[in-house]
Motif scaffolding. Sequence first.
Motif, PDB file in Angstrom:
ATOM      1  N   SER A 181      22.578   0.574  -7.801  1.00  0.00           N
ATOM      2  CA  SER A 181      21.848  -0.460  -7.042  1.00  0.00           C
ATOM      3  C   SER A 181      21.098   0.333  -5.899  1.00  0.00           C
ATOM      4  N   GLY A 182      20.721   1.392  -6.001  1.00  0.00           N
ATOM      5  CA  GLY A 182      20.099   2.282  -5.110  1.00  0.00           C
ATOM      6  C   GLY A 182      19.712   3.591  -5.663  1.00  0.00           C
ATOM      7  N   ALA A 183      18.787   4.422  -4.575  1.00  0.00           N
ATOM      8  CA  ALA A 183      18.263   5.389  -4.969  1.00  0.00           C
ATOM      9  C   ALA A 183      19.179   6.752  -5.304  1.00  0.00           C
ATOM     10  N   VAL A 184      18.858   7.479  -6.086  1.00  0.00           N
ATOM     11  CA  VAL A 184      19.330   8.835  -6.199  1.00  0.00           C
ATOM     12  C   VAL A 184      19.097   9.718  -5.128  1.00  0.00           C
ATOM     13  N   THR A 185      20.069   9.960  -4.256  1.00  0.00           N
ATOM     14  CA  THR A 185      19.885  10.583  -2.817  1.00  0.00           C
ATOM     15  C   THR A 185      19.797  12.374  -3.039  1.00  0.00           C
ATOM     16  N   TRP A 195      26.677  21.233 -16.298  1.00  0.00           N
ATOM     17  CA  TRP A 195      26.583  19.926 -15.776  1.00  0.00           C
ATOM     18  C   TRP A 195      25.865  19.701 -14.398  1.00  0.00           C
ATOM     19  N   ILE A 196      25.521  18.631 -14.157  1.00  0.00           N
ATOM     20  CA  ILE A 196      24.544  18.430 -13.036  1.00  0.00           C
ATOM     21  C   ILE A 196      25.101  17.154 -12.271  1.00  0.00           C
ATOM     22  N   ALA A 197      25.309  16.998 -11.165  1.00  0.00           N
ATOM     23  CA  ALA A 197      25.894  15.877 -10.242  1.00  0.00           C
ATOM     24  C   ALA A 197      24.784  15.374  -9.414  1.00  0.00           C
ATOM     25  N   THR A 198      24.754  13.947  -9.458  1.00  0.00           N
ATOM     26  CA  THR A 198      23.791  13.139  -8.786  1.00  0.00           C
ATOM     27  C   THR A 198      24.744  12.299  -8.088  1.00  0.00           C
ATOM     28  N   ILE A 199      24.174  11.995  -6.525  1.00  0.00           N
ATOM     29  CA  ILE A 199      24.741  10.948  -5.872  1.00  0.00           C
ATOM     30  C   ILE A 199      23.736   9.940  -5.529  1.00  0.00           C
ATOM     31  N   GLY A 200      24.227   8.825  -5.072  1.00  0.00           N
ATOM     32  CA  GLY A 200      23.386   7.610  -4.944  1.00  0.00           C
ATOM     33  C   GLY A 200      23.510   6.879  -3.624  1.00  0.00           C
ATOM     34  N   HIS A 201      22.756   6.173  -3.108  1.00  0.00           N
ATOM     35  CA  HIS A 201      22.549   5.494  -1.857  1.00  0.00           C
ATOM     36  C   HIS A 201      23.748   4.420  -1.858  1.00  0.00           C
ATOM     37  N   SER A 223      30.708   3.881   1.026  1.00  0.00           N
ATOM     38  CA  SER A 223      29.415   4.075   1.924  1.00  0.00           C
ATOM     39  C   SER A 223      28.581   4.824   1.333  1.00  0.00           C
ATOM     40  N   PRO A 224      27.130   4.843   1.568  1.00  0.00           N
ATOM     41  CA  PRO A 224      26.205   5.594   1.017  1.00  0.00           C
ATOM     42  C   PRO A 224      26.284   7.335   1.128  1.00  0.00           C
ATOM     43  N   MET A 225      25.813   8.058   0.102  1.00  0.00           N
ATOM     44  CA  MET A 225      26.000   9.500   0.110  1.00  0.00           C
ATOM     45  C   MET A 225      24.638  10.055   0.133  1.00  0.00           C
ATOM     46  N   HIS A 226      24.553  11.031   1.131  1.00  0.00           N
ATOM     47  CA  HIS A 226      23.249  11.695   1.259  1.00  0.00           C
ATOM     48  C   HIS A 226      23.110  13.162   1.235  1.00  0.00           C
ATOM     49  N   ASP A 448      13.923   7.875  -5.800  1.00  0.00           N
ATOM     50  CA  ASP A 448      14.260   6.422  -5.802  1.00  0.00           C
ATOM     51  C   ASP A 448      14.623   5.568  -7.207  1.00  0.00           C
ATOM     52  N   LYS A 449      14.243   6.333  -8.092  1.00  0.00           N
ATOM     53  CA  LYS A 449      14.202   5.413  -9.407  1.00  0.00           C
ATOM     54  C   LYS A 449      15.019   6.246 -10.552  1.00  0.00           C
TER      55      LYS A 449
END
Length: 465
Positions: A181-185, A195-201, A223-226, A448-449
């Motif tokens: 529900s938010g951007a990939v930050t 492997w690749i890790a992604t975190i989101g807002h 909470s959001p991650m940055h 963001d997408k």
Amino acid sequence: MTSTTMAVLGHSGRVTTVAISPDGVWLATGSQDQTVRIWDVATAATIAVLRHSGRVTTVAISRDGVWLATGSEDQTVRVWDVATAATIAVLRHSGRVTAVAISPDGTWLATGSDDATVRIWDVATSTTTHTLTGHTSRITALSIAPDGTWLATTSNDHTARMWDIAATTDAPFVDNPSGRSGAVTGVAVSSDGTWIATIGHDGSVRIWDPVTAAITAVPRHASPMHAVAISAGGSCLAIGNDDGTVRIWNPTAAITDTLTGCTSRITALAASPDGTWLAIGSNDSTLRIWDAGSATDRSLTHFGRITAVTISPDGTWLAAGSDDGTVRIWDRDATAVTATLTGHTSPITTVAISPDSKLIATGSADGTVRIRHATTTADIATLTGHTSRIATVAISPDSKLIATGSNYGTIRIWRLADGNRVTMMRTDAPLNSCAWLPDGTALAVGGDKGLYLYTFVDDSAVPGI
């Protein structure tokens, strides 16, 4: 001086498109009457009539004048032999064809449609080699660069896009926002590239396979991650949160530890090469060094909010950027600053050190990236061309290239040796983070997408290398 106008008659409907042969001897016209007519320029005589089953929308002629491609509302592109007027191939879209362009060497062509896709076709085999997606409405025009390395497209979605034909795969958009529900930050790649890790807002974490695109979603944080970093051996994943905590995960997504002590949002993280310590930056203007062995930390003070941090490949020094526009360098075990880098006119947004530890790159909200010698801090180059805030910088594993991403959605690849740009890709949303795969063949970009994975075929795929 006098001029002569000659009218050519024959179409029974409005003429929609025209193209002139390279030698100027003949021309082709397309019409709403569903035909393409080839005309002799000197005599205005019709040489051939080519037929579609729908209105003709576009015509393109090969550089050698031997064949032409025509697009129609019948959802096809037809390739014709000029000398015999015979159909060579019929290429099909899922919508009306609106644009056609032929590569300079005549080996491939690009077609656009109101299905919002651009297709790249191999002329010899009449097969689709790439389908370019990202536009959200009808393709209105196509143009291929003179050297055939990139393609420009425009659309009714009010955007123009540039596509690198040689360097990118047909589907760079790998991880879409579904489930977020938010951007990939943030994005980080394991040292072995598996492997690749992604975190989101939205507090989400995903671990995925860059080969199969299989994604493992782990429980969301509150909470959001940055900020995100992976240890060199891939044994742990560190994630910085808005609540001032850092969570340590193993690759199977089990929480192993939670670090506290920061009083505000975590903005930057870096893991030492041997995985024994972390550098943690936050909004409270402190840089914390956390020792995994002793589970203790110590604080280094900056003069502004910490916005970026990175550790040298040999683990002996680290660099941190701040919203005061400076980058400060510390020895691993020292508490005093050994160097302060200035020159940017806006806050620092990202910092990267080359794998050979010889160069340091800094990006800023001023839209520039500065390259400096790591030991002398002397300027090597200032990269300009982005028109908005630099969001991310990453240096390739062989220290030959640097990738820069901006809030405008562009990714530029530059040569470190001379600071020249060698290629550019464009997304349809602001970018936040990028990381090279260990073998240098691909670049993971979080925005963001979602997450994009750009795969480079080999060095020859990047012009000028």
